[in-house]
Design an enzyme around this catalytic site. Structure first.
Site, mmCIF file in Angstrom:
data_model
loop_
_atom_site.group_PDB
_atom_site.id
_atom_site.type_symbol
_atom_site.label_atom_id
_atom_site.label_comp_id
_atom_site.label_asym_id
_atom_site.label_seq_id
_atom_site.Cartn_x
_atom_site.Cartn_y
_atom_site.Cartn_z
ATOM 1 N N TRP A 199 8.503 8.718 35.417
ATOM 2 C CA TRP A 199 8.093 9.314 36.722
ATOM 3 C C TRP A 199 6.894 10.126 37.017
ATOM 4 O O TRP A 199 6.125 9.768 38.063
ATOM 5 C CB TRP A 199 9.428 10.178 37.148
ATOM 6 C CG TRP A 199 10.702 9.052 37.609
ATOM 7 C CD1 TRP A 199 11.903 9.230 36.785
ATOM 8 C CD2 TRP A 199 10.698 7.919 38.190
ATOM 9 N NE1 TRP A 199 12.691 8.159 37.130
ATOM 10 C CE2 TRP A 199 12.051 7.508 38.110
ATOM 11 C CE3 TRP A 199 9.908 7.380 39.299
ATOM 12 C CZ2 TRP A 199 12.602 6.464 38.916
ATOM 13 C CZ3 TRP A 199 10.286 6.266 39.957
ATOM 14 C CH2 TRP A 199 11.506 5.835 39.718
ATOM 15 N N ASP B 261 8.345 17.095 41.295
ATOM 16 C CA ASP B 261 9.271 16.222 41.680
ATOM 17 C C ASP B 261 10.573 16.745 40.819
ATOM 18 O O ASP B 261 10.805 16.411 39.837
ATOM 19 C CB ASP B 261 8.749 14.774 40.879
ATOM 20 C CG ASP B 261 9.896 13.718 41.247
ATOM 21 O OD1 ASP B 261 10.744 13.836 41.645
ATOM 22 O OD2 ASP B 261 9.489 12.516 40.875
ATOM 23 N N LYS C 138 20.525 11.283 43.566
ATOM 24 C CA LYS C 138 20.967 11.909 42.108
ATOM 25 C C LYS C 138 21.753 12.988 42.114
ATOM 26 O O LYS C 138 22.851 12.902 41.559
ATOM 27 C CB LYS C 138 19.438 12.298 41.396
ATOM 28 C CG LYS C 138 18.272 11.304 41.505
ATOM 29 C CD LYS C 138 18.455 10.036 40.738
ATOM 30 C CE LYS C 138 17.645 9.033 41.020
ATOM 31 N NZ LYS C 138 16.053 9.469 40.735
HETATM 32 C C1 LIG Z 1 14.729 8.422 40.954
HETATM 33 C C2 LIG Z 1 13.639 9.200 40.968
HETATM 34 C C3 LIG Z 1 12.499 8.811 41.454
HETATM 35 C C4 LIG Z 1 12.467 7.604 42.277
HETATM 36 O O1 LIG Z 1 13.185 8.081 43.618
HETATM 37 P P1 LIG Z 1 13.044 7.065 44.655
HETATM 38 O O2 LIG Z 1 14.084 7.833 45.618
HETATM 39 O O3 LIG Z 1 13.592 5.713 44.430
HETATM 40 O O4 LIG Z 1 11.830 6.710 45.318
HETATM 41 C C5 LIG Z 1 11.417 9.764 41.326
HETATM 42 N N1 LIG Z 1 11.071 10.706 40.409
HETATM 43 C C6 LIG Z 1 12.354 11.016 39.749
HETATM 44 C C7 LIG Z 1 12.284 12.233 38.871
HETATM 45 C C8 LIG Z 1 13.656 10.332 39.914
HETATM 46 O O5 LIG Z 1 14.554 10.676 39.033
#
Ligand SMILES: *Cc1c(COP(=O)(O)O)cnc(C)c1O
Length: 359
Positions: free
Chosen positions: A102, A171, A195
């Protein structure tokens, strides 16, 4: 009807209380004569839902008025572009720490819009650890440092917030709300909801107001944090049902006793699962023990040929979504807030039994 134990990495399990509550008020929301999905986003009813959700989130995380809270869309991935658009001028450098897939995606996407610089990467060791602080090459003129505190795919988590001289952008898609954080340490925190926060379709951004108002001229209005803040996340139709459900998740978290109580439960769950892995010669976790994730636990079988059997039998035992990310294979259990201690116990019991039969 049977709800099974769901270890999906995302979209992930939601608290059962939230689903029951949503079901109960689905057809007629609090006497409105319609579902919350069917009301205008500008109606008093929905504005109330949204404001209460924001107030609860602010209480849970201790977010002060000096931070904007935005309910937006496009997933965490669209914030990979929003971050440089909002925080850099053309040609200005931005620092990125790369510790997994990510943060690497964020780095690559950021490089399309800014002079993205690699501070350090652990790719050469398959993202099994966090690069040592002494190896970090920070740019003093960077607009920010971006990192991913919990790498969902690799199961790697930072065990401390990095100390840097520039605004920190995180993030937190797979860790926000799993434990208390000191928001003041961050310039910007963002997270896709699917999540640990609610259903897919909602993206949270928490941004220090002092950092707003520096977006590039051509920034689309819907990616411009200041515009979203000024328009109270209603620059266009927001994902109303997802905001409503996230609000119920926040209520559930407050009823559990807030994030300190939630963290204690999450620690017990992670400890039980890692202990089950560590006590066997049959299962292993590849991550540097200092940086193991409390939310996403990848594991390997000593004999990888048994993986398909493990997955088939785990489904029969009522344990869903235990395969690793398609890019890395192996197995992975995501144990977000809504995954109960009973679910983790059931998983550990299954793993021990499987080892007895095949080990
Ligand atoms: C799932 C995830 C993403 C991507 O998320 P989207 O909502 O599909 O764009 C980005 N960063 C992390 C750490 C994630 O777990």
């Amino acid at each position: 009807m049977a709800r099974l134990h769901n270890f999906s990495a995302g979209p992930a399990a939601l608290p059962e209380w939230v689903l029951w509550r949503a079901q109960e008020e689905l057809l007629d929301w609090h006497g409105a004569g319609a579902s919350i999905m069917e009301l205008s986003h500008r109606s008093a009813e929905f504005v109330g839902v949204s404001e209460r959700a924001e107030a609860r989130l602010r209480r849970l995380l201790g977010i002060g008025d000096d931070y904007a809270v935005l309910f937006t869309q496009g997933g965490a991935s669209l914030q990979f572009s929003a971050v440089p658009l909002n925080l850099t001028s053309v040609g200005q450098p931005a620092d990125y720490l790369v510790t997994g897939q990510w943060s690497q995606k964020a780095f690559r996407e950021g490089g399309r819009l800014a002079d993205a610089r690699l501070v350090a990467s652990s790719e050469s060791v398959n993202f099994r650890t966090v690069p040592a602080l002494g190896e970090w090459q920070c740019s003093p003129d960077a607009a920010y440092l971006h990192y991913c505190p919990n790498e969902t795919i690799g199961g790697l988590a930072f065990n401390a917030v990095p100390e840097v001289a520039v605004p920190l952008v995180a993030d937190m898609s797979s860790t926000l709300l799993s434990q208390p954080i000191d928001v003041a340490r961050f310039g910007v925190v963002y997270a896709g909801a699917q999540k640990n926060i609610g259903p897919a379709g909602l993206t949270l951004v928490i941004a220090r107001r002092e950092l707003l108002g520096r977006s590039r001229e051509a920034t689309p209005t819907l990616l411009d944090w200041q515009q979203l803040d000024q328009q109270r996340s209603m620059a266009n139709t927001p994902p109303t049902f997802a905001i409503y459900l996230a609000g119920l998740v926040f209520e559930w978290l407050e009823d559990l006793g807030g994030l300190t109580a939630v963290e204690a439960i999450n620690k017990r769950k992670a400890a039980a699962l890692y202990e089950c892995i560590d006590q066997s010669q049959f299962y292993s976790n590849p991550i540097d023990p200092r940086y193991r994730s409390m939310m996403n636990v990848p594991f390997l079988l000593a004999d990888p040929d048994l993986e398909a059997t493990f997955l088939a039998e785990s489904v029969e035992a009522g344990l869903l979504n235990l395969s690793g990310h398609r890019s890395v294979g192996g197995l992975r259990a995501s144990i977000y807030n809504a995954v109960t201690e009973a679910a983790v116990t059931a998983l550990c019991d299954f793993m021990r039994d499987f080892e007895r039969r095949y080990g």
